[in-house]
Design a protein around this motif. Structure first.
Motif, PDB file in Angstrom:
ATOM      1  N   ARG A 178     -49.956  -5.714  10.489  1.00 49.31           N
ATOM      2  CA  ARG A 178     -50.877  -6.843  10.656  1.00 49.31           C
ATOM      3  C   ARG A 178     -52.283  -6.416  10.254  1.00 49.31           C
ATOM      4  O   ARG A 178     -52.807  -5.444  10.771  1.00 49.31           O
ATOM      5  CB  ARG A 178     -50.910  -7.310  12.107  1.00 49.31           C
ATOM      6  N   TYR A 179     -52.863  -7.169   9.341  1.00 52.71           N
ATOM      7  CA  TYR A 179     -54.258  -6.913   8.985  1.00 52.71           C
ATOM      8  C   TYR A 179     -55.052  -8.201   8.871  1.00 52.71           C
ATOM      9  O   TYR A 179     -56.269  -8.176   8.876  1.00 52.71           O
ATOM     10  CB  TYR A 179     -54.371  -6.085   7.704  1.00 52.71           C
TER      11      TYR A 179
ATOM     12  N   GLU B 237     -58.593  -8.400  14.925  1.00 50.42           N
ATOM     13  CA  GLU B 237     -59.851  -7.660  14.923  1.00 50.42           C
ATOM     14  C   GLU B 237     -59.712  -6.306  14.234  1.00 50.42           C
ATOM     15  O   GLU B 237     -60.556  -5.905  13.447  1.00 50.42           O
ATOM     16  CB  GLU B 237     -60.334  -7.467  16.359  1.00 50.42           C
ATOM     17  N   SER B 238     -58.657  -5.585  14.547  1.00 51.27           N
ATOM     18  CA  SER B 238     -58.411  -4.318  13.864  1.00 51.27           C
ATOM     19  C   SER B 238     -56.953  -4.278  13.413  1.00 51.27           C
ATOM     20  O   SER B 238     -56.049  -4.635  14.171  1.00 51.27           O
ATOM     21  CB  SER B 238     -58.716  -3.138  14.783  1.00 51.27           C
ATOM     22  N   PRO B 239     -56.709  -3.855  12.173  1.00 53.58           N
ATOM     23  CA  PRO B 239     -55.335  -3.826  11.655  1.00 53.58           C
ATOM     24  C   PRO B 239     -54.473  -2.817  12.418  1.00 53.58           C
ATOM     25  O   PRO B 239     -54.980  -1.831  12.937  1.00 53.58           O
ATOM     26  CB  PRO B 239     -55.505  -3.423  10.191  1.00 53.58           C
TER      27      PRO B 239
ATOM     28  N   GLN C 151     -47.824  -0.428  19.202  1.00 54.38           N
ATOM     29  CA  GLN C 151     -48.774  -0.838  18.180  1.00 54.38           C
ATOM     30  C   GLN C 151     -49.786   0.284  17.997  1.00 54.38           C
ATOM     31  O   GLN C 151     -50.410   0.717  18.966  1.00 54.38           O
ATOM     32  CB  GLN C 151     -49.489  -2.124  18.574  1.00 54.38           C
ATOM     33  N   LEU C 152     -49.926   0.745  16.758  1.00 58.60           N
ATOM     34  CA  LEU C 152     -50.871   1.809  16.444  1.00 58.60           C
ATOM     35  C   LEU C 152     -51.916   1.262  15.482  1.00 58.60           C
ATOM     36  O   LEU C 152     -51.575   0.676  14.457  1.00 58.60           O
ATOM     37  CB  LEU C 152     -50.150   2.992  15.788  1.00 58.60           C
ATOM     38  N   SER C 153     -53.175   1.450  15.831  1.00 54.51           N
ATOM     39  CA  SER C 153     -54.233   0.906  14.979  1.00 54.51           C
ATOM     40  C   SER C 153     -54.403   1.750  13.720  1.00 54.51           C
ATOM     41  O   SER C 153     -54.172   2.957  13.715  1.00 54.51           O
ATOM     42  CB  SER C 153     -55.548   0.825  15.750  1.00 54.51           C
TER      43      SER C 153
END
Length: 118
Positions: free
Chosen positions: A74-75, A79-81, A90-92
């Protein structure tokens, strides 16, 4: 190469590469997150492991991800991909890596979308 040999205290431990979800740097140590196991701390830097695992993607300064475990990327409209892994993690993704990884992850998303839903 199906497995990787890693030092674990006084022995060497053989880990199947396909089972490694992601790796996280902790100074001169690295934590391996392996499917179905507790996190494993090894005395090897992330940089050295990146050399031994060339197919893994560096999504952040301190994080390497096994692309086989990515189920979504997700990008847009966030707010942050981030990447979502098969274990509901989920890892930014760092801003610096987003542009470089976007083509690889977008093609990965297309491949996932083409799979039939069971």
């Amino acid at each position: 190469m199906d497995t990787i040999q890693l030092p674990h205290f006084t022995t060497k431990r053989s880990i199947p590469i396909a089972a490694i979800e992601y790796l996280e740097a902790m100074g001169n140590y690295t934590t391996l997150y392996v499917v179905g196991q507790k996190p494993l701390l090894v005395a090897i830097t992330l940089k050295r492991l990146e050399e031994r695992l060339p197919n893994f993607l560096r999504i952040h300064k301190g994080t390497l991800v096994n692309p086989a475990h990515i189920i979504a990327y997700r990008y847009r409209y966030v707010e942050s991909p981030f990447v979502e892994l098969s274990e509901s993690r989920q890892l930014s993704i760092s801003r610096r890596q987003t542009r470089r990884l976007r083509p690889q992850l977008a093609s990965h998303n297309r491949a996932l979308a083409a799979l039939p839903i069971a």
